[in-house]
Scaffold this motif. Structure first.
Motif, PDB file in Angstrom:
ATOM      1  N   PRO A 172      29.652  63.701   9.147  1.00  0.00           N
ATOM      2  CA  PRO A 172      30.069  62.421   9.724  1.00  0.00           C
ATOM      3  C   PRO A 172      29.051  61.309   9.445  1.00  0.00           C
ATOM      4  O   PRO A 172      27.834  61.532   9.478  1.00  0.00           O
ATOM      5  N   ALA A 173      29.552  60.122   9.199  1.00  0.00           N
ATOM      6  CA  ALA A 173      28.693  58.975   8.894  1.00  0.00           C
ATOM      7  C   ALA A 173      27.787  58.615  10.059  1.00  0.00           C
ATOM      8  O   ALA A 173      26.738  57.996   9.858  1.00  0.00           O
ATOM      9  N   VAL A 174      28.153  59.029  11.269  1.00  0.00           N
ATOM     10  CA  VAL A 174      27.333  58.699  12.434  1.00  0.00           C
ATOM     11  C   VAL A 174      25.903  59.231  12.282  1.00  0.00           C
ATOM     12  O   VAL A 174      24.967  58.652  12.825  1.00  0.00           O
ATOM     13  N   PHE A 175      25.722  60.290  11.514  1.00  0.00           N
ATOM     14  CA  PHE A 175      24.384  60.820  11.277  1.00  0.00           C
ATOM     15  C   PHE A 175      23.517  59.813  10.528  1.00  0.00           C
ATOM     16  O   PHE A 175      22.295  59.881  10.580  1.00  0.00           O
ATOM     17  N   ASP A 176      24.161  58.889   9.805  1.00  0.00           N
ATOM     18  CA  ASP A 176      23.445  57.888   9.009  1.00  0.00           C
ATOM     19  C   ASP A 176      23.488  56.507   9.654  1.00  0.00           C
ATOM     20  O   ASP A 176      23.198  55.510   8.994  1.00  0.00           O
ATOM     21  N   GLU A 177      23.836  56.441  10.922  1.00  0.00           N
ATOM     22  CA  GLU A 177      23.975  55.131  11.573  1.00  0.00           C
ATOM     23  C   GLU A 177      22.716  54.256  11.446  1.00  0.00           C
ATOM     24  O   GLU A 177      22.833  53.064  11.150  1.00  0.00           O
ATOM     25  N   PRO A 178      21.501  54.785  11.617  1.00  0.00           N
ATOM     26  CA  PRO A 178      20.320  53.917  11.466  1.00  0.00           C
ATOM     27  C   PRO A 178      20.229  53.303  10.066  1.00  0.00           C
ATOM     28  O   PRO A 178      19.895  52.120   9.924  1.00  0.00           O
ATOM     29  N   HIS A 179      20.522  54.087   9.036  1.00  0.00           N
ATOM     30  CA  HIS A 179      20.498  53.575   7.662  1.00  0.00           C
ATOM     31  C   HIS A 179      21.571  52.506   7.468  1.00  0.00           C
ATOM     32  O   HIS A 179      21.304  51.442   6.886  1.00  0.00           O
ATOM     33  N   LEU A 180      22.773  52.770   7.956  1.00  0.00           N
ATOM     34  CA  LEU A 180      23.865  51.812   7.826  1.00  0.00           C
ATOM     35  C   LEU A 180      23.568  50.535   8.605  1.00  0.00           C
ATOM     36  O   LEU A 180      23.876  49.431   8.142  1.00  0.00           O
ATOM     37  N   ALA A 181      22.939  50.667   9.768  1.00  0.00           N
ATOM     38  CA  ALA A 181      22.569  49.496  10.565  1.00  0.00           C
ATOM     39  C   ALA A 181      21.534  48.643   9.832  1.00  0.00           C
ATOM     40  O   ALA A 181      21.622  47.408   9.834  1.00  0.00           O
ATOM     41  N   ALA A 182      20.575  49.289   9.184  1.00  0.00           N
ATOM     42  CA  ALA A 182      19.558  48.548   8.428  1.00  0.00           C
ATOM     43  C   ALA A 182      20.192  47.791   7.266  1.00  0.00           C
ATOM     44  O   ALA A 182      19.851  46.633   7.003  1.00  0.00           O
ATOM     45  N   LEU A 183      21.123  48.428   6.570  1.00  0.00           N
ATOM     46  CA  LEU A 183      21.821  47.748   5.473  1.00  0.00           C
ATOM     47  C   LEU A 183      22.636  46.575   6.000  1.00  0.00           C
ATOM     48  O   LEU A 183      22.654  45.494   5.394  1.00  0.00           O
ATOM     49  N   ALA A 184      23.313  46.769   7.116  1.00  0.00           N
ATOM     50  CA  ALA A 184      24.112  45.695   7.706  1.00  0.00           C
ATOM     51  C   ALA A 184      23.219  44.509   8.090  1.00  0.00           C
ATOM     52  O   ALA A 184      23.586  43.348   7.863  1.00  0.00           O
ATOM     53  N   GLU A 185      22.048  44.788   8.648  1.00  0.00           N
ATOM     54  CA  GLU A 185      21.124  43.725   9.033  1.00  0.00           C
ATOM     55  C   GLU A 185      20.682  42.897   7.831  1.00  0.00           C
ATOM     56  O   GLU A 185      20.473  41.690   7.952  1.00  0.00           O
ATOM     57  N   ASP A 186      20.558  43.534   6.665  1.00  0.00           N
ATOM     58  CA  ASP A 186      20.206  42.809   5.440  1.00  0.00           C
ATOM     59  C   ASP A 186      21.244  41.730   5.120  1.00  0.00           C
ATOM     60  O   ASP A 186      20.930  40.761   4.438  1.00  0.00           O
ATOM     61  N   TYR A 187      22.461  41.912   5.592  1.00  0.00           N
ATOM     62  CA  TYR A 187      23.549  40.957   5.349  1.00  0.00           C
ATOM     63  C   TYR A 187      23.864  40.140   6.605  1.00  0.00           C
ATOM     64  O   TYR A 187      24.884  39.459   6.655  1.00  0.00           O
ATOM     65  N   GLY A 188      23.030  40.225   7.611  1.00  0.00           N
ATOM     66  CA  GLY A 188      23.255  39.473   8.837  1.00  0.00           C
ATOM     67  C   GLY A 188      24.311  40.070   9.751  1.00  0.00           C
ATOM     68  O   GLY A 188      24.861  39.388  10.602  1.00  0.00           O
ATOM     69  N   GLY A 189      24.581  41.363   9.584  1.00  0.00           N
ATOM     70  CA  GLY A 189      25.592  42.025  10.384  1.00  0.00           C
ATOM     71  C   GLY A 189      25.016  43.143  11.234  1.00  0.00           C
ATOM     72  O   GLY A 189      23.803  43.193  11.461  1.00  0.00           O
ATOM     73  N   PHE A 190      25.891  44.026  11.657  1.00  0.00           N
ATOM     74  CA  PHE A 190      25.462  45.155  12.486  1.00  0.00           C
ATOM     75  C   PHE A 190      26.370  46.338  12.235  1.00  0.00           C
ATOM     76  O   PHE A 190      27.452  46.207  11.654  1.00  0.00           O
ATOM     77  N   ALA A 191      25.930  47.509  12.671  1.00  0.00           N
ATOM     78  CA  ALA A 191      26.723  48.739  12.547  1.00  0.00           C
ATOM     79  C   ALA A 191      26.758  49.417  13.907  1.00  0.00           C
ATOM     80  O   ALA A 191      25.779  49.374  14.654  1.00  0.00           O
ATOM     81  N   ALA A 192      27.885  50.035  14.189  1.00  0.00           N
ATOM     82  CA  ALA A 192      28.039  50.752  15.468  1.00  0.00           C
ATOM     83  C   ALA A 192      28.894  51.983  15.262  1.00  0.00           C
ATOM     84  O   ALA A 192      29.906  51.932  14.553  1.00  0.00           O
ATOM     85  N   ALA A 193      28.475  53.066  15.889  1.00  0.00           N
ATOM     86  CA  ALA A 193      29.277  54.290  15.844  1.00  0.00           C
ATOM     87  C   ALA A 193      30.526  54.064  16.661  1.00  0.00           C
ATOM     88  O   ALA A 193      30.514  53.383  17.683  1.00  0.00           O
ATOM     89  N   GLU A 194      31.593  54.636  16.193  1.00  0.00           N
ATOM     90  CA  GLU A 194      32.868  54.509  16.878  1.00  0.00           C
ATOM     91  C   GLU A 194      32.979  55.523  17.967  1.00  0.00           C
ATOM     92  O   GLU A 194      32.522  56.621  17.877  1.00  0.00           O
TER      93      GLU A 194
END
Length: 86
Positions: free
Chosen positions: A64-86
């Motif tokens: 599941p992608a939730v295991f990578d949430e910190p990595h995805l959140a960091a990438l989202a922040e690079d674009y001014g966004g955010f990531a959240a587990a569903e």
């Protein structure tokens, strides 16, 4: 919105081109699927304020992608966004 899948991560960005670019990067890194769609967040009245969401279900490790949430959140922040587990 997203299918009822445990472990999904929603990456939210305000710009469509940024969302498409990041989705392509994620696909190249082995994340899948990386569907991009518009979504109005709770409390938004105007469709112009709708954000772009990349729905990520599976990480490059096959889990599941939730295991990578910190990595995805960091990438989202690079674009001014955010990531959240569903």
């Amino acid at each position: 919105m997203a299918e009822d899948v445990r472990g999904a991560v929603l990456v939210t960005l305000s710009d469509r081109d940024d969302a498409a670019e990041l989705a392509e990067q994620l696909l190249e890194q082995g994340y899948e699927p990386c569907r991009v769609h518009r979504d109005m967040l709770a409390g938004e009245d105007d469709a112009e304020d709708a954000d772009w969401v990349i729905e990520v279900l599976t990480g490059p490790h096959g889990g599941p992608a939730v295991f990578d949430e910190p990595h995805l959140a960091a990438l989202a922040e690079d674009y001014g966004g955010f990531a959240a587990a569903e």
